[in-house]
Write an enzyme that holds these catalytic residues in place. Structure first.
Site, PDB file in Angstrom:
ATOM      1  N   GLU A 147       0.805  -1.234   0.000  1.00  0.00           N
ATOM      2  CA  GLU A 147       0.000   0.000   0.000  1.00  0.00           C
ATOM      3  C   GLU A 147       0.835   1.280   0.000  1.00  0.00           C
ATOM      4  O   GLU A 147       0.567   2.206   0.755  1.00  0.00           O
ATOM      5  CB  GLU A 147      -0.929   0.005   1.216  1.00  0.00           C
ATOM      6  CG  GLU A 147      -1.839  -1.208   1.278  1.00  0.00           C
ATOM      7  CD  GLU A 147      -2.761  -1.213   2.490  1.00  0.00           C
ATOM      8  OE1 GLU A 147      -2.607  -0.356   3.383  1.00  0.00           O
ATOM      9  OE2 GLU A 147      -3.642  -2.086   2.540  1.00  0.00           O
ATOM     10  N   ASN A 199       1.939  -5.100  -3.216  1.00  0.00           N
ATOM     11  CA  ASN A 199       0.563  -5.421  -2.846  1.00  0.00           C
ATOM     12  C   ASN A 199      -0.237  -4.145  -2.557  1.00  0.00           C
ATOM     13  O   ASN A 199       0.248  -3.252  -1.854  1.00  0.00           O
ATOM     14  CB  ASN A 199       0.627  -6.290  -1.573  1.00  0.00           C
ATOM     15  CG  ASN A 199      -0.695  -6.916  -1.187  1.00  0.00           C
ATOM     16  OD1 ASN A 199      -1.342  -7.559  -2.020  1.00  0.00           O
ATOM     17  ND2 ASN A 199      -1.114  -6.732   0.059  1.00  0.00           N
ATOM     18  N   HIS A 209     -10.555  -6.384  -1.223  1.00  0.00           N
ATOM     19  CA  HIS A 209     -11.527  -6.199  -0.130  1.00  0.00           C
ATOM     20  C   HIS A 209     -12.719  -5.512  -0.773  1.00  0.00           C
ATOM     21  O   HIS A 209     -12.657  -4.323  -1.094  1.00  0.00           O
ATOM     22  CB  HIS A 209     -10.952  -5.296   0.960  1.00  0.00           C
ATOM     23  CG  HIS A 209      -9.836  -5.932   1.724  1.00  0.00           C
ATOM     24  ND1 HIS A 209     -10.015  -7.033   2.549  1.00  0.00           N
ATOM     25  CD2 HIS A 209      -8.520  -5.637   1.792  1.00  0.00           C
ATOM     26  CE1 HIS A 209      -8.850  -7.369   3.081  1.00  0.00           C
ATOM     27  NE2 HIS A 209      -7.925  -6.550   2.639  1.00  0.00           N
ATOM     28  N   GLU A 223      -6.210 -10.742  -0.596  1.00  0.00           N
ATOM     29  CA  GLU A 223      -6.916 -10.513   0.681  1.00  0.00           C
ATOM     30  C   GLU A 223      -8.420 -10.485   0.486  1.00  0.00           C
ATOM     31  O   GLU A 223      -9.128  -9.696   1.109  1.00  0.00           O
ATOM     32  CB  GLU A 223      -6.463  -9.182   1.304  1.00  0.00           C
ATOM     33  CG  GLU A 223      -4.965  -9.057   1.445  1.00  0.00           C
ATOM     34  CD  GLU A 223      -4.521  -7.801   2.185  1.00  0.00           C
ATOM     35  OE1 GLU A 223      -5.350  -7.118   2.800  1.00  0.00           O
ATOM     36  OE2 GLU A 223      -3.299  -7.506   2.141  1.00  0.00           O
ATOM     37  N   ASP A 232     -12.250 -10.484   0.606  1.00  0.00           N
ATOM     38  CA  ASP A 232     -13.446 -10.707   1.417  1.00  0.00           C
ATOM     39  C   ASP A 232     -14.552  -9.845   0.841  1.00  0.00           C
ATOM     40  O   ASP A 232     -14.297  -8.939   0.061  1.00  0.00           O
ATOM     41  CB  ASP A 232     -13.216 -10.471   2.919  1.00  0.00           C
ATOM     42  CG  ASP A 232     -12.621  -9.130   3.264  1.00  0.00           C
ATOM     43  OD1 ASP A 232     -12.530  -8.258   2.379  1.00  0.00           O
ATOM     44  OD2 ASP A 232     -12.256  -8.927   4.439  1.00  0.00           O
TER      45      ASP A 232
HETATM   46  C1  XIL Z   1      -5.045  -6.008   8.870  1.00  0.00           C
HETATM   47  C2  XIL Z   1      -5.331  -7.154   9.816  1.00  0.00           C
HETATM   48  O1  XIL Z   1      -6.346  -7.962   9.264  1.00  0.00           O
HETATM   49  C3  XIL Z   1      -5.762  -6.637  11.163  1.00  0.00           C
HETATM   50  O2  XIL Z   1      -5.857  -7.719  12.096  1.00  0.00           O
HETATM   51  C4  XIL Z   1      -4.758  -5.611  11.680  1.00  0.00           C
HETATM   52  O3  XIL Z   1      -5.249  -5.047  12.862  1.00  0.00           O
HETATM   53  C5  XIL Z   1      -4.509  -4.536  10.647  1.00  0.00           C
HETATM   54  O4  XIL Z   1      -4.107  -5.121   9.431  1.00  0.00           O
HETATM   55  N1  XIL Z   1      -4.474  -4.520   4.047  1.00  0.00           N
HETATM   56  C6  XIL Z   1      -3.397  -5.308   4.382  1.00  0.00           C
HETATM   57  C7  XIL Z   1      -3.440  -6.135   5.596  1.00  0.00           C
HETATM   58  O5  XIL Z   1      -2.439  -5.386   3.599  1.00  0.00           O
HETATM   59  O6  XIL Z   1      -2.180  -6.291   6.180  1.00  0.00           O
HETATM   60  C8  XIL Z   1      -4.397  -5.587   6.617  1.00  0.00           C
HETATM   61  O7  XIL Z   1      -4.501  -6.517   7.680  1.00  0.00           O
HETATM   62  C9  XIL Z   1      -5.743  -5.350   5.967  1.00  0.00           C
HETATM   63  C10 XIL Z   1      -5.628  -4.338   4.865  1.00  0.00           C
END
Ligand code: XIL
Length: 356
Positions: free
Chosen positions: A163, A204, A240, A270, A272
């Site tokens: 990010e 990423n 997401h 990631e 969801d």
């Molecule tokens: C998130 C985790 O799921 C949480 O448990 C933590 O508190 C914060 O990080 N993008 C990412 C992940 O690349 O590392 C993040 O994970 C969610 C968003």
């Protein structure tokens, strides 16, 4: 005394009837209606992965048995982030991450390392250290050599950088950007490659699945790296999404294609599907059905693209999901319900994997 004797006799009776054994026996994934996504995925050469939450990983046998039954790729959700792995300047804490890597090995799963650098995971000793540029470069090199070296041969893919750009393509503020300057990015990839030449190295990010500014910014960002000869193998698209915020499949496919044309792989890292806050009205069943359709739609784009080799979900049971830390509100964004039973989303993935 009398009461004690009655209790004792009852306890003996209960245990000799086998009641306590029956109530503590763990339910199996099969009994939950799970078929094993990983078996089908493996036959098709796809990695199907999940983020792993350390708390249930340590304490809940059903969590780990479903994890090993369903997935062939494991991603520590937080345990490899800088602040947790490197809590003091001279201290690395590999305990939890090592336990996950050992679990993966024991269960014939691959591991994705997430993530060497993220502006949101900076320990206090670092943010408050007032380090010079040279010192910070030494710290970064040491971190990358130590961590990637520690897991050399055990981690197939590293999210080297997470990010780091905004929707306009500007590099976000971070201690690395402020003190070292934008070169920190190329350096991080080069050092990671030196520490493990076999590992696939990824950038990423989120919000770059659909066509638009962020997708273009990401494309130009990684293209620039390739032009500079930086060792980068791929891009992680987080995915997401929500019931009314999922990419158009054609746009998503086009993005995978133009990244493939650069020679880059794309992992979905990631996924969801949040169901709260959506304009979809109606019962939970209706929302779950739509959620399942979206899991299937996005998964299909990935499995149809030759450069999309891993599909990772950000957790697997709604019992443990990151929605509250993300949006402040509870949600049910994953493929199994709180009791680890399959939701329509699970069945959608299973169906796609079963198709010839
Ligand atoms: C998130 C985790 O799921 C949480 O448990 C933590 O508190 C914060 O990080 N993008 C990412 C992940 O690349 O590392 C993040 O994970 C969610 C968003």
């Amino acid at each position: 005394m009398k009461r004690f004797l009655v209790a004792l006799i009852l306890a003996i009776l209960v245990s000799s009837c086998g009641v306590s054994e029956a109530t503590t026996r763990q339910i199996t994934p099969k009994e939950l209606g799970l078929s094993s996504l990983r078996t089908l995925a493996q036959n098709r050469g796809i990695s199907i992965g999940t983020a792993v939450d350390v708390k249930p990983f340590r304490k809940e046998p059903l969590y780990t048995s479903v994890l090993a039954h369903e997935f062939n790729l494991l991603v520590p959700e937080n345990q490899m982030k800088f602040a947790l792995l490197h809590p003091e300047r001279d201290t690395y804490d590999f305990k939890d991450a090592d336990a996950m890597v050992a679990f993966a090995k024991a269960n014939d799963m691959q591991v994705r390392g997430h993530t060497l650098l993220w502006h949101l995971s900076v320990p206090r000793w670092l943010s408050e250290g007032n380090f010079t540029r040279d010192e910070l470069m030494d710290i970064l090199r040491d971190h990358i050599y130590t961590v990637v070296g520690h897991y050399r041969g055990s981690i197939v893919t590293w999210d080297v950088l997470n990010e780091a750009i905004d929707a306009n393509g500007y590099i976000k503020d971070s201690i690395w950007q402020r003190v070292i300057g934008p070169e920190y990015i190329d350096l991080a990839f080069r050092w990671a490659h030196e520490a493990d030449p076999q590992a696939r190295l990824f950038y990423n990010d989120y919000g770059a699945e659909r066509r638009g500014q962020k997708a273009d910014a990401l494309y130009n960002f990684v293209k620039g790296m390739l032009e500079r000869g930086v060792p980068i193998n791929g891009v992680g698209l987080q995915m997401h999404v929500g019931l009314t915020a999922s990419p158009d499949p054609q746009e998503f496919a086009d993005n995978l294609k133009r990244l493939a044309a650069l020679g880059l792989d794309v992992d979905i890292t990631e996924m969801d599907v949040l169901i709260q806050n959506s304009k979809i009205k109606g019962s939970l069943d209706k929302k779950f059905a739509e959620q399942g359709r979206l899991y299937g739609e996005n998964f299909k784009v990935c499995v149809s693209a030759p450069n999309c080799k891993a599909f990772v979900i950000w957790g697997f049971t709604d019992k443990y999901n990151w929605a509250v830390s993300f949006t402040g509100r509870p949600d049910k964004p994953l493929i199994l319900d709180e009791s680890y039973r399959p939701k329509p989303a699970y069945n959608a993935l299973l169906k796609l994997l079963s198709e010839k």
